[in-house]
Design a protein around this motif. Structure first.
Motif, PDB file in Angstrom:
ATOM      1  N   LEU A   4       0.539  -1.069  -0.014  1.00 50.20           N
ATOM      2  CA  LEU A   4       0.201   0.014   0.114  1.00 50.20           C
ATOM      3  C   LEU A   4       0.765   1.181   0.092  1.00 50.20           C
ATOM      4  N   MET A   5       2.062   1.259   0.620  1.00 49.80           N
ATOM      5  CA  MET A   5       2.960   2.277   0.600  1.00 49.80           C
ATOM      6  C   MET A   5       3.533   2.674  -0.867  1.00 49.80           C
ATOM      7  N   LEU A  49       0.881   4.142  -2.689  1.00 55.53           N
ATOM      8  CA  LEU A  49       0.489   5.571  -2.257  1.00 55.53           C
ATOM      9  C   LEU A  49       1.943   6.419  -2.940  1.00 55.53           C
ATOM     10  N   SER A  81       1.367   6.737  -6.611  1.00 59.83           N
ATOM     11  CA  SER A  81       0.000   7.424  -6.828  1.00 59.83           C
ATOM     12  C   SER A  81       0.552   9.053  -6.784  1.00 59.83           C
TER      13      SER A  81
END
Lengths: 367, 120
Positions: free
Chosen positions: A6-7, A10, A13
């Motif tokens: 997820l990091m 992120l 993104s």
């Protein structure tokens, strides 16, 4: 989805959207220690006021910054430090503090816990007071730093011990790692001594190199799988040449106690000042940041031809401090060589220039 | 069924990025990303508005979903977030500070025990 993936998502993104995700804000360069390898001067040349820092925090929160590292100097030299942290936490930043923990007593440890600071990083150079205190030049500093760490740990605050490796403490990293284990702290090691922010490189000679670096990189307790860590670089492909060097200026930046904005604490390219400009204007429009962002591996005249280009830890800031942010970082060349035994393109070039002394000046002019 | 109130946890960091709330807990450094619906519930978690009202106003009205199903899903969702410390869940209103943190003024409020289900 795991935290690490997820990091990663992120970060990608934020990179795609041109958002700043992380900021290191040094609240002061003043310090109660005088570490032999420190890259800062410790005088106060006119630090930002409490109100100015709060305004900067408001601005960077608005810009989307999530991860905030508060560092120095020694952060607790500022009497308003907890007011700053409180403001940062009210803005819901993920706050990490770097401190030497010398001034952390029960009251300070309580505040750090209550404010929901996610982690505290403390520099420890040796498990032996005579070595640690000789590096910090502050008698009793190891004892006080350990006491501070214990107070934080006992309150459930996550502590990471950062161990900068130099010739002076080279034989002590196992002891520091064991100390971290005993204290329940995480442990990180860093064999890089950064030149001073004014460009003075004299302290770099305190760092380790050559056979010492090779020895460190072959210690499974430090690097994990040695065969994998020290493997020769894989064949270069075009994707590698289109990659950006690191997050500096792309999704992260550094702000000094005087409001100066740089791509990274280790990349002192002046890019604006939040005292006279809005953070978001600097972030979006700074010529210097946009120059940094434009650089891909294929734009690096020497490194793009190097077999290590896909695996090297090349720091553009260290390269900048050597004189050219598109050039090699000699310290990282040394690390790649120490890991793999394969000379970098920069090392080969320098060796060939040494063999042809008449060409040295011509090569220098080309940079 | 008793009324459920929700407030944001105190030991966490969060930032809304591209309309979605990203949250990091200080306790275990777990990063979570709420989707649009989850973010809407997070935004409304003021400790004073009953979850049922939040669901009606933020979920049913905007997403045209069945009220009973939406409320059941929302209850599971908030209890799951409570188990991670992201939300505080109580059967009484939760007093919060200006920044959304629990002040401790209502320490008699009992948190509803979190269910062990995985977050959707």
């Amino acid at each position: 989805m795991s935290t690490s993936s997820l990091m990663q998502e992120l970060g990608q993104s934020a990179l795609d959207a041109g958002l700043p995700l992380s900021v290191q804000l040094d609240v002061t360069y003043r310090c109660n220690e005088r570490c032999v390898h420190c890259y800062l001067d410790h005088d106060d040349h006119g630090e930002m006021t409490t109100a100015e820092i709060k305004d900067v925090l408001d601005q960077i929160a608005e810009a989307g910054v999530f991860f905030l590292t508060l560092s120095g100097g020694e952060v607790l030299m500022r009497m308003d430090f907890f007011e700053i942290v409180e403001h940062a936490r009210a803005l819901l930043f993920d706050v990490k503090i770097k401190t030497n923990a010398f001034m952390i007593r029960e009251k300070e440890a309580d505040r750090i816990r209550d404010l929901g600071v996610r982690s505290v990083q403390v520099s420890i150079y040796s498990h032996r007071p005579e070595v640690h205190d000789a590096i910090t030049k502050l008698p009793g500093s190891l004892r006080r730093s350990i006491a501070g760490i214990r107070l934080l740990q006992s309150r459930g605050v996550k502590v990471t011990i950062a161990n900068v490796l130099m010739r002076q403490n080279l034989s002590d990293y196992a002891g520091v790692k064991e100390l971290a284990r005993e204290l329940g702290a995480e442990y990180t090691i860093d064999p890089t001594v950064t030149p001073m922010m004014d460009g003075n490189r004299s302290i770099v000679s305190l760092g380790i190199g050559g056979s010492d670096l090779r020895q460190v990189f072959r210690n499974p307790d430090l690097v994990g799988n040695v065969d994998s860590f020290c493997a020769p670089p894989p064949p270069m492909d075009d994707d590698v040449l289109d990659e950006t060097p690191c997050s500096a200026g792309h999704t992260s930046c550094y702000i000094s106690p005087y409001g100066e904005l740089f791509p990274c604490v280790q990349f002192p390219l002046p890019s604006g000042n939040v005292r006279t400009q809005k953070f978001i204007d600097i972030w979006r429009n700074s010529t210097q940041l946009n120059d940094v962002r434009s650089i891909r591996a294929r734009d690096l005249p020497v490194c793009s031809t190097c077999s290590h280009v896909g695996t090297c830890t090349r720091c553009p800031g260290l390269a900048y401090m050597e004189g050219n942010m598109r050039g090699p970082s000699t310290q990282d060349c040394e690390k790649s060589f120490a890991r793999t035994g394969i000379a970098s393109a920069n090392m080969i070039l320098k060796a060939s220039l040494r063999a042809m002394p008449g060409l040295v000046q011509i090569a220098g002019l080309q940079q | 069924m008793s009324v459920i109130y929700i407030a944001r946890g105190t030991k966490l960091a969060g930032r809304k990025l591209k309309g979605q709330m990203v949250i990091m807990t200080a306790r275990d450094s777990v990063l979570s990303c709420l989707n649009e619906l989850g973010t809407a519930i997070w935004d409304a978690a003021d400790g004073l508005t009953p979850l049922e009202e939040i669901v009606e106003r933020k979920v049913c009205a905007e997403y045209h979903v069945d009220r009973t199903v939406a409320l059941k899903d929302a209850e599971e969702f908030v209890q799951d977030l409570a188990s991670d410390g992201i939300l505080i869940v109580s059967d009484q209103p939760i007093a919060t500070s200006a920044h959304g943190n629990k002040t401790g003024l209502n320490q008699s409020a009992q948190s509803i025990e979190a269910r062990p289900e995985e977050r959707p």
